[in-house]
Design an enzyme around this catalytic site. Structure first.
Site, mmCIF file in Angstrom:
data_model
loop_
_atom_site.group_PDB
_atom_site.id
_atom_site.type_symbol
_atom_site.label_atom_id
_atom_site.label_comp_id
_atom_site.label_asym_id
_atom_site.label_seq_id
_atom_site.Cartn_x
_atom_site.Cartn_y
_atom_site.Cartn_z
ATOM 1 N N CYS B 116 0.872 -1.175 0.000
ATOM 2 C CA CYS B 116 0.000 0.000 0.000
ATOM 3 C C CYS B 116 0.902 1.215 0.000
ATOM 4 O O CYS B 116 1.572 1.486 0.988
ATOM 5 C CB CYS B 116 -0.924 0.039 1.217
ATOM 6 S SG CYS B 116 -1.777 1.629 1.352
ATOM 7 N N CYS B 119 -0.540 4.164 2.634
ATOM 8 C CA CYS B 119 -0.410 4.011 4.092
ATOM 9 C C CYS B 119 0.088 2.594 4.337
ATOM 10 O O CYS B 119 1.240 2.320 4.074
ATOM 11 C CB CYS B 119 -1.723 4.323 4.805
ATOM 12 S SG CYS B 119 -3.221 3.791 3.949
ATOM 13 N N SER B 120 -0.755 1.704 4.807
ATOM 14 C CA SER B 120 -0.290 0.330 5.024
ATOM 15 C C SER B 120 -1.476 -0.617 5.042
ATOM 16 O O SER B 120 -1.537 -1.525 5.849
ATOM 17 C CB SER B 120 0.491 0.232 6.331
ATOM 18 O OG SER B 120 -0.295 0.751 7.394
ATOM 19 N N CYS B 121 -2.457 -0.413 4.135
ATOM 20 C CA CYS B 121 -3.641 -1.266 4.067
ATOM 21 C C CYS B 121 -3.223 -2.733 3.973
ATOM 22 O O CYS B 121 -2.318 -3.076 3.219
ATOM 23 C CB CYS B 121 -4.483 -0.878 2.854
ATOM 24 S SG CYS B 121 -5.003 0.841 2.932
HETATM 25 FE FE LIG Z 1 -3.038 1.836 3.171
#
Ligand SMILES: [Fe+2]
Lengths: 117, 230
Positions: B116, B119-121
């Site tokens: 991602c 962000c960090s999905c």
């Molecule tokens: Fe994300």
């Protein structure tokens, strides 16, 4: 609208399932060639800059949801269709090595970001 | 130099985002949106999830073509078969774990890897918390542009005739990779197969191998140039 309206709507269904049936018919289908528009994004967006202006192919028509540019402000009345678009890496990064010309990248867009190419 | 032995601070620097999280959380508690106890309970729930249900989903798919079809078409429903309801623990899911799981099937000609960039999905309900490196700007910025270099840093070389397909998970879909079943696992049970499907295999930075299990003991590597007395 109560503060918990989103939770209430999604209870027992999930999000994005809770927006099913709320968007107008999808404009694109799997296999369509599309170009990513370069719209203004002063406040919030989830459309990556590296995809702007690039052309790709619709790989999956995923679901209906408010676009993040709206949902960030709790505007959830106009959901739209979302699409996973597949790009050739070479299309995104001109310096991508020719020997790996088959490599691809997929990412997702709400309908407003796409135009026919 | 009396302060030579002063303990170093536990955290050198708190990021703006961490400050923001604390501020928003405290405001929400003050406003009564949720309690500190709710927050603790939720964090405990989130930390209790690991990658085992996702490994089970892959192993089941390798053995049962009907289940595999379901997993590829409807990850949300297939998750229930391995004990994961994406609507837990609130009845509407968790705030950033949206309920549209997409399982990406590796084939002899396509290898998937997930990132991602925004962000960090991460598919937390079925894969647990993301590894530290998944959240670093280094991985997020470089994987989309130099995927083969980054994969080789993980020790994974993908042949040039195989398409490397990066999935940048930037909206509400959540992605996990279904690796190919490795040779040498013929006649294996679902339990045995699930053991070799590690978290990294389901992110696409590793491939499953019949000799490598998630709970294997770490080998001890002796230092090449040991420091005397240590
Ligand atoms: Fe994300």
């Amino acid at each position: 609208m109560s503060r918990g309206h989103h939770a209430e709507k999604a209870t027992g269904k999930g999000d994005p399932q809770c927006f099913r049936g709320e968007a107008p018919a999808p404009k694109f289908k799997v296999g369509d060639r599309v170009r990513i528009r370069d719209l203004p994004d002063i406040f919030y967006t989830r459309c990556q800059v590296y995809t702007r202006g690039a052309e790709g192919v619709v790989a999956v028509v995923t679901h209906e949801s408010p676009a993040p540019e709206d949902e960030a402000w709790d505007n959830v009345d106009e959901p739209e269709w979302f699409y996973i678009v597949r790009f050739k890496q070479k299309e995104l990064w001109p310096e991508y090595p020719d020997v790996y010309e088959n490599d691809t990248l997929q990412t997702e867009f709400s309908e407003r970001w796409l135009e026919s190419a | 130099m009396a302060d030579k032995h002063k303990p170093a601070p536990m955290v050198d620097e708190v990021s703006d985002f961490e400050v923001l999280e604390v501020a928003v959380r405290e405001l929400a508690i003050e406003k009564g949106l949720f309690s500190a106890e709710d927050h603790r309970r939720f964090a405990e729930f989130a930390h209790s999830i690991g990658p085992l249900p996702a490994a089970r989903l892959v192993a089941k798919s390798w053995l049962d073509p009907e289940f595999k079809k379901l997993a590829l078409e409807d990850g949300f429903t297939a998750s229930k078969e391995v004990g994961i309801d994406w609507l837990n623990p609130t009845g509407f899911g968790t705030p950033s774990d949206y309920c549209d799981l997409r399982v990406l099937e590796n084939t002899p000609s396509v290898h998937h890897v997930v990132v991602c960039t925004l962000c960090s999905c991460y598919p937390r309900p079925i894969l647990g918390h993301s590894p530290e490196w998944y959240r670093t700007p280094n991985y997020r910025r470089r994987l989309v542009r130099w995927p083969r270099q980054v994969l080789s840093e993980f020790g994974l070389q993908i042949p040039s005739d195989v398409e490397v397909r990066v999935e940048d998970s930037n909206q509400k879909c959540r992605f996990m990779v279904m690796p190919m079943r490795p040779e040498g696992t013929e006649d294996w049970s679902e339990d045995q197969l699930a053991e070799i499907v590690t978290r990294d295999c389901m992110l696409g930075v590793a491939l499953p191998h019949p000799d490598r299990k998630a709970d294997d003991k770490r080998p001890v590597h002796k230092a090449a140039n040991p420091v005397h007395g240590h």
